[in-house]
Design an enzyme around this catalytic site. Structure first.
Site: not given
Ligand code: BES
Ligand code: ZN
Ligand code: ZN
Length: 467
Positions: A247, A321
């Protein structure tokens, strides 16, 4: 302590007023009963009122919770820990309102564990204005509200915990303690068991950290006569860095909150058991961290899963997931749950779409959704159903494996949900994406505080009762 009383000797008393309701002479110059307007007003040497406006609409669940929370907050601000609250006008016809008000008080007086440390004042609230003939009903609602409020506070505490002080093992221990207290059977599958049983998703994500993963299972049986078992599955990522798809630094605050779905499942089961609700629920929380190890997942890898399906990894940040898929299959095949609900802080896309007040809902089962809508009519939480079509299903087809863990640049919330659905063996299923509602900064509602909200608990609790 919150209790129902006929009279109170407290010096301070919260009074709810609709717009236009009479108020003490003089107070009308400063207070018009508009929604969430407040005013401290001394009426005698022995008694000061805290007037709280309800506005001109019939107060619903949210309004009751907000008004009670605000009363508690205003009192706390003045360092008043013993007060009365006249709830007659709010709870005259509907004693369930008592539950909402009590939850409101407990949520509104929430403090972080650090702020609570060493504090001696215990909150003491007397609820006035309940007619004699309805005391028993009110007592029941009070008990429900207290337990739900406690569960929400507990969940907030867990979600607010720093990631380095709340590893999967600590999470498991914390939930186990509460399940012991509530008399709920629990089991924790450790890393070796996860590996040996072929839970490839949880294993692969868990191996990104030196803190080992765990599959936590809770079984609450409140209705021996029913063959329905609700399976609740909550994402328990105690720290989500994104893995090799790291991230961006600016988006990393809050990654410790990625176990809010798991906290919701634990909180709901704790409350059901404490209130001895006659239902059967099995909860599963896959717990792990998503970090970077020298041989952890990278895009292009293919892994196996408990269902036997192979998964192409397209993004290591789509880890939730992967672990939910294993939990869902295990719930259906081994725990024999008849319904699956998964709840997770799963996608940023749902935050862009629905913001921080409303969570996403995805399901292919209209009947189950109807039941869930009955539950949210009691919890007051907001969910919005998103569509699923073949086009989106096609987005997670992989060339080299049975499925892939990312859909593309659009429909992120829907493709994430459909991925999990592929691992449920087609039992009735609902998916809740609480990425927006689990954490607020700044708070949107008076019963919230900065950080964890305790989202999901009350809706899951009432869903179990409606099934
Ligand atoms: N835990 C995150 C989603 C999230 C984002 C929670 C912001 C709370 C606030 C999840 O694991 C994630 O990073 N999802 C990605 C998926 C993508 C890479 C397909 C996302 O939403 O960017
Ligand atoms: Zn994630
Ligand atoms: Zn995540």
């Amino acid at each position: 302590m919150i209790q129902i009383a006929e009279k109170s000797n407290a010096h301070f008393c919260a009074e709810f007023k609709r717009a236009g309701d009479p108020v003490p002479e003089g107070a009308d110059l400063l207070f018009d009963g508009s929604y969430l307007k407040t005013l401290f007003w001394p009426v005698s040497k022995e008694c000061t009122l805290l007037l709280i406006g309800l506005g001109d609409k019939e107060p619903g669940i949210k309004e009751r919770q907000e008004a009670a929370a605000l009363a508690a907050k205003e009192m706390k601000e003045q360092k008043i820990y013993h007060f009365a609250m006249n709830i007659g006008v709010i709870a005259d016809e509907n004693m369930n309102a008592v539950s909402d008000l009590v939850q409101g008080i407990l949520m509104g007086s929430y403090e972080l564990p650090k702020q609570r440390k060493g504090k001696k004042e215990e909150l003491s609230v007397e609820l006035l204005g309940i007619p004699d003939s309805r005391i028993q009903e009110a007592e029941n609602a009070l008990k429900q509200g207290k337990v739900l409020g406690d569960a929400i506070v507990w969940a907030r505490d867990m979600v607010n915990m720093p990631g380095n002080h709340f590893t999967p093992a600590i999470f498991a221990e914390e939930v186990a303690d509460h399940m012991e207290d509530a008399g709920v059977e629990w089991e924790a599958l450790d890393y070796d068991a996860i590996k040996q049983m072929g839970m490839g998703g949880l294993r692969a994500v868990g191996e990104s950290s030196t803190h080992e993963p765990c599959m936590f299972i809770m079984r609450y049986r409140g209705d021996q006569k029913s063959n329905k078992v609700l399976g609740l599955i909550g994402k328990g990522v105690t720290c989500d860095t994104g893995g090799y798809c790291l991230k961006a630094a600016g988006t990393m605050m809050g990654i410790k909150g990625d176990m809010a779905g798991g906290a919701a499942v634990a909180g709901a089961i704790y409350a059901l058991a404490k209130n001895q609700v006659p239902v059967n629920v099995t909860g599963l929380i896959p717990m792990c961290e998503n970090r970077i190890a020298k041989d952890s997942l990278v895009p292009g890898d293919v892994i196996s899963s408990y269902a036997g399906k192979t998964i192409e990894i397209c993004n290591t940040d789509a880890e939730g997931r992967l672990i939910l898929a294993d939990a869902a299959t295990y719930a259906v095949r081994e725990e024999k749950v008849t319904h699956v609900l998964d709840i997770a802080t799963l996608t940023g896309a749902v935050v862009n779409m629905l913001g921080f007040s409303t969570a996403g809902l995805v399901s292919d089962h209209p009947e189950f959704v109807k039941t869930f809508y009955k539950a949210i009519a009691k919890s007051g939480e907001r969910y919005w159903r998103l569509p699923i079509f073949e086009e989106q299903q096609n987005m997670i087809k992989s060339q080299i494996a049975d499925i892939k863990n990312m859909g593309g640049s659009c429909c992120g919330t829907i493709t994430a949900a459909l991925f999990i659905k592929a691992f449920t063996d087609n039992v009735p299923w609902i998916h809740l994406d609480i990425a927006g509602t689990a954490w607020v900064d700044p708070p949107l509602f008076a019963y919230q505080s900065v950080g964890a909200t305790g989202a999901g608990i009350t809706s899951l609790y009432f869903l179990a009762g409606e099934l």
